[in-house]
Write a protein that holds these residues in place. Sequence first.
Motif, PDB file in Angstrom:
ATOM      1  N   LYS A 336       0.810  -1.225   0.000  1.00 32.50           N
ATOM      2  CA  LYS A 336       0.000   0.000   0.000  1.00 32.50           C
ATOM      3  C   LYS A 336       0.839   1.269   0.000  1.00 32.50           C
ATOM      4  O   LYS A 336       0.332   2.364  -0.220  1.00 32.50           O
ATOM      5  CB  LYS A 336      -0.892   0.025   1.240  1.00 32.50           C
ATOM      6  CG  LYS A 336      -1.949  -1.055   1.240  1.00 32.50           C
ATOM      7  CD  LYS A 336      -2.903  -0.774   2.382  1.00 32.50           C
ATOM      8  CE  LYS A 336      -3.510  -2.036   2.938  1.00 32.50           C
ATOM      9  NZ  LYS A 336      -3.446  -2.109   4.386  1.00 32.50           N
ATOM     10  N   ASP A 396      -1.885   5.748   3.767  1.00 33.49           N
ATOM     11  CA  ASP A 396      -1.093   4.524   3.621  1.00 33.49           C
ATOM     12  C   ASP A 396       0.087   4.754   2.683  1.00 33.49           C
ATOM     13  O   ASP A 396       1.195   4.298   2.939  1.00 33.49           O
ATOM     14  CB  ASP A 396      -1.965   3.378   3.092  1.00 33.49           C
ATOM     15  CG  ASP A 396      -2.887   2.829   4.173  1.00 33.49           C
ATOM     16  OD1 ASP A 396      -2.649   3.122   5.369  1.00 33.49           O
ATOM     17  OD2 ASP A 396      -3.858   2.111   3.825  1.00 33.49           O
ATOM     18  N   ARG A 421       0.418   1.893  11.257  1.00 32.01           N
ATOM     19  CA  ARG A 421       0.639   1.651   9.827  1.00 32.01           C
ATOM     20  C   ARG A 421       1.386   0.336   9.602  1.00 32.01           C
ATOM     21  O   ARG A 421       1.143  -0.377   8.644  1.00 32.01           O
ATOM     22  CB  ARG A 421       1.437   2.835   9.251  1.00 32.01           C
ATOM     23  CG  ARG A 421       1.875   2.682   7.794  1.00 32.01           C
ATOM     24  CD  ARG A 421       0.700   2.736   6.854  1.00 32.01           C
ATOM     25  NE  ARG A 421       1.120   2.539   5.479  1.00 32.01           N
ATOM     26  CZ  ARG A 421       1.275   1.377   4.870  1.00 32.01           C
ATOM     27  NH1 ARG A 421       1.046   0.277   5.544  1.00 32.01           N
ATOM     28  NH2 ARG A 421       1.659   1.299   3.620  1.00 32.01           N
TER      29      ARG A 421
END
Length: 446
Positions: A336, A396, A421
Amino acid sequence: MRLSRYFLPVLKETPREAQIVSHRYMLQAGMIKQASAGIYSWLPLGFKVLRKIENIVHQEQERAGHIAIQMPTIQSADLWRESGRYDAYGEEMLRIKDRGGREMLFTPTAEELVTDIFRAHVTSYKDLPLTLYQIQWKFRDEVRPRFGVMRGREFYMKDGYNFDLTKEDALHAYNRHLVSYLRTYERMGLQAIPMRADSGPIGGDDTHEFLVLAETGESEVFYDSQITDLKLGARDIDYDDHAACAAVLDEFTSRYARTDETHDEALFNEIPEERRRTARGIEVGQIFYFGTKYSEAMGALVDDGKGGKVPVHMGSHGIGVSRLLGAIIEASHDDKGIIWPEGVTPFHCGIVNLKQGDAEADAACQSLYDSLTALGLEPLYDDRDERAGAKFGTMDMIGLPWRITVGPRGLKNGVVELTSRRTGESEELPPADAVAKIARIYQGIA
Ligand code: ATP
Ligand code: MG
């Protein structure tokens, strides 16, 4: 920073020119823009990370007792003729003529200039030891600039130079640099393994490169897997203590770790097979002891206190500051986007407002923003009138390690969502607790 007022030109399309993930993500996250081959403009997000990395380098250099200077990027060819390198350097050197026809060059490194400063001002052993360093743009006209900032033509580099009376002192400077480099990389969340490198015509084992393991690395490396267990960690090494610095060198070179330039198959095969590793690595730094090569050629002599004049012993030491952005992303990302280590993240956390324009959600975001800012932290508040999916996608991609998500539904229960994250794990907690947790995470880092 409010995203609506920031300049973050995130790309929707996947840039086709990028062959490796760090280059692709740096373009996609709006960190850099190519100006010409191997030459980049640093856009706000990229520039912010560059400065974070630069700050860590400065702090660790100062901690080791090294002194910052700044030398010019454009230098006179005459100095480089004294050392013989004007002709020896070859096509990588960008040569320029000024209006008077004088030959100049764009610095690829700065041994000559720093030696010239030294010889003009230092005459006595009493002024030694001395280590001067700078962080400055370099230019090398690489045959194949590629992989974005990894192999640029213009790149940002920390280059340091030690001046010592004796070889023994210069080797201490070498060991001190090794320790300070290990600490520097660890603060960036990186494991950079010192590997014995090719010292060229100088001989001996007095040069090490620091390599970050990554599939996309340009160097082939061979090592004993036990070396990856070694960490400097929180050890507080006294930089004036010769034995303590030498012990770190001994520890980190006690396991086989070499690049293909110095690889010795017979020695490698002595390691038990299950510990033998062949991989690829990114060179993020190099340290060098080269003795009196430049000081003799350029007359950098000091009184030795015994009535004689002797050339000083020198070494030089480099960190690829701009290349480090690429190396960190290669080492820390997923499909991502980027995942910044806390030590170098451009913003400490993201705030995502799920319902922009909702009075309660807006007020809660603003209050989180103010609390974090008051603690000396820098949040990035996505206050755009966008879908949640688009906001998450941006967060992201740009890789902030922590995200606080604020929406009317959670607020009814008095909670926001805090998401890592790296792990993707989320927890719901009152806004004040989210702030406290982020403050704790960054204690001693930010
Ligand atoms: P390489 O072998 O990768 O060409 P080098 O050994 O010539 O590098 P040094 O003179 O040791 O480079 O420079 C110190 C550091 O600067 C390197 O360890 C690397 O991290 C960085 N560096 C060197 N060349 C480049 C480049 N073209 N682009 C980005 N960083 C670079
Ligand atoms: Mg090198």
